[in-house]
Design a protein around this motif. Structure first.
Motif: not given
Length: 428
Positions: A174, A272-274, A171, A255, A276, A249-253
């Motif tokens: 990513q 904006h984007d992850i 992680n 946020e 992984k 703690n990044i969980t979603k686009k």
């Protein structure tokens, strides 16, 4: 230490360069139970190492010779254990090794034999010794695997703990696409200035909570010399943590994180984007089939039978399920439904891969031949499966296995030494 490990691998891991023993009268350097290690055994390895320029400087040091003796003692102990339980290496196993060595060197077996013989022209039996050393190395490998497998146990809890560490490490790599607003702070600033910065941060936070567009805020704040804004950056999570001196703690686009007080100031980020980096996405197929097995009937009769079933299904004389229940030879599938479950592309038959992967749902294939017989396939459904976690779990197991093998071997060798007579004879 790294160089020593290289030397040991270089000497004892390469089957092509295993030195043969010469039967001459020389000094005994070690006694291992009822076996002896001769000075010539050690000197032949040293002689081989002299050909490597990188080793010349170390040859003057006694530790190299001592470590070679220790390795020969360990090999002798292991071979004695192999002989106790009558481990036998077949000619076929030796020939397979010879073929692999030749293949690796891109030469024929005959050329390899010629090369081995020419390596030591003075010793007419050198090739026989070479084969003998391969046999001994295989014996060592066989008994090591046997003994270590008895000693190693890897629990599900250990695998899950290692898996957790691997996922956390992954992680960190990513890639995150984000924009941010940065307000620098400093201990050198006056209390009034630092208070002013905190007030600005609070106003920005309030605007975001009230529904203001983050993108519009970036534009509005761009002209403020006291505020730094950056748009659409790609950066690894590890580098983000390093820059902010703070773990996120990044969980979603989409946020928005912050305000975050790092070592250099306040940050407010929008994700904006992850990416992984989980590329182990495979397509799985839920397959049902009707099978006419290969039997004493000739192939043309089997083909004729499956074609007749296919044509009757196409004409609507009976359903696919009816054909499976009444005509399929697949007795291994419970209740004779023909359901093969979910299978990946790699598990499907080659002909099916080439012809039928563009099936629509519920499509029924033309008859396809495999080594089992003749099939009619029905595609019930498809799905995309992420095999990333399966891959990481296998990696966790391999890491644990490698680590435990090292420890188990060390323990095994210690046990062998405890019950053995070992005497190293120092040269006078």
């Amino acid at each position: 230490m790294k160089f020593f490990i290289f030397i040991i691998i270089y000497i004892f891991g390469s089957m092509f360069h295993v030195s043969a023993k010469t039967y001459v009268v020389d000094k005994i350097v070690a006694i291992v139970n009822d076996q002896i290690i001769l000075d010539s055994d050690v000197n032949q390895i040293l002689s081989f190492l002299k050909k490597d320029n990188n080793v010349n400087q170390l040859l003057k040091k006694n530790f190299l010779k001592e470590n070679i003796i220790q390795k020969l003692i360990i090999n002798s102990l292991i071979l004695q254990e192999a002989n106790k339980i009558n481990i036998v290496v077949t000619k076929e196993q030796i020939n397979n090794i010879i073929k692999k060595i030749a293949l690796k060197k891109n030469i024929s077996v005959a050329e390899l034999k010629k090369h081995i013989i020419s390596y030591n022209k003075e010793n007419h039996h050198y090739y026989d010794y070479y084969i003998k050393n391969i046999e001994e190395l295989l014996k060592i490998k066989i008994i090591e695997n046997y003994e270590l497998n008895k000693r190693i146990n890897i629990s599900e809890a250990e695998i899950n703990e290692m898996l957790k560490k691997l996922i956390e490490s992954h992680n960190q790599l990513q890639k995150i696409n984000f924009s941010y607003i940065f307000l620098p702070t400093s201990k050198k600033y006056s209390n009034q200035k630092n208070h002013h910065i905190k007030t600005i941060v609070k106003k920005i936070k309030d605007k975001i909570q009230q529904g203001h567009s983050f993108e519009k805020l970036l534009v509005d704040l761009k002209e403020d010399k006291n505020i730094l804004v950056k748009k659409m950056l790609w950066m690894s999570l590890f580098d983000i943590h390093h820059q902010l001196s703070h773990k996120l703690n990044i969980t979603k686009k989409g946020e928005i994180l912050g305000p975050i007080l790092g070592s250099k100031g306040f940050y407010i980020l929008k994700i904006h984007d992850i990416n992984k980096n989980e590329k182990n996405i495979v397509t799985e197929f839920h397959i049902q089939h009707c099978l006419i097995k290969s039997s004493s009937l000739n192939d043309s009769e089997n083909k004729k039978r499956i074609l007749n079933i296919y044509e009757n299904i196409q004409k609507g004389m009976y359903s696919f399920d009816y054909a499976v229940k009444h005509f399929s030879d697949d007795s291994d599938v419970s209740d004779k439904t023909g359901d093969l479950g979910w299978v990946s592309k790699e598990l499907l038959h080659t002909n099916f891969n080439k012809l039928e992967l563009k099936f629509n749902k519920n499509h029924i294939s033309k008859p396809i031949k495999s080594h089992f017989g003749w099939h009619i396939f029905k595609l019930l459904d498809t799905r995309q499966v992420n095999q990333f976690y399966n891959f990481k779990k296998q990696q966790a197991y391999r890491i644990l296995l490698t680590h435990k093998k090292i420890l188990a071997k060390q323990e095994w060798i210690r046990d062998l030494k405890k019950i053995s007579y070992i005497k190293i004879i120092k040269s006078s």
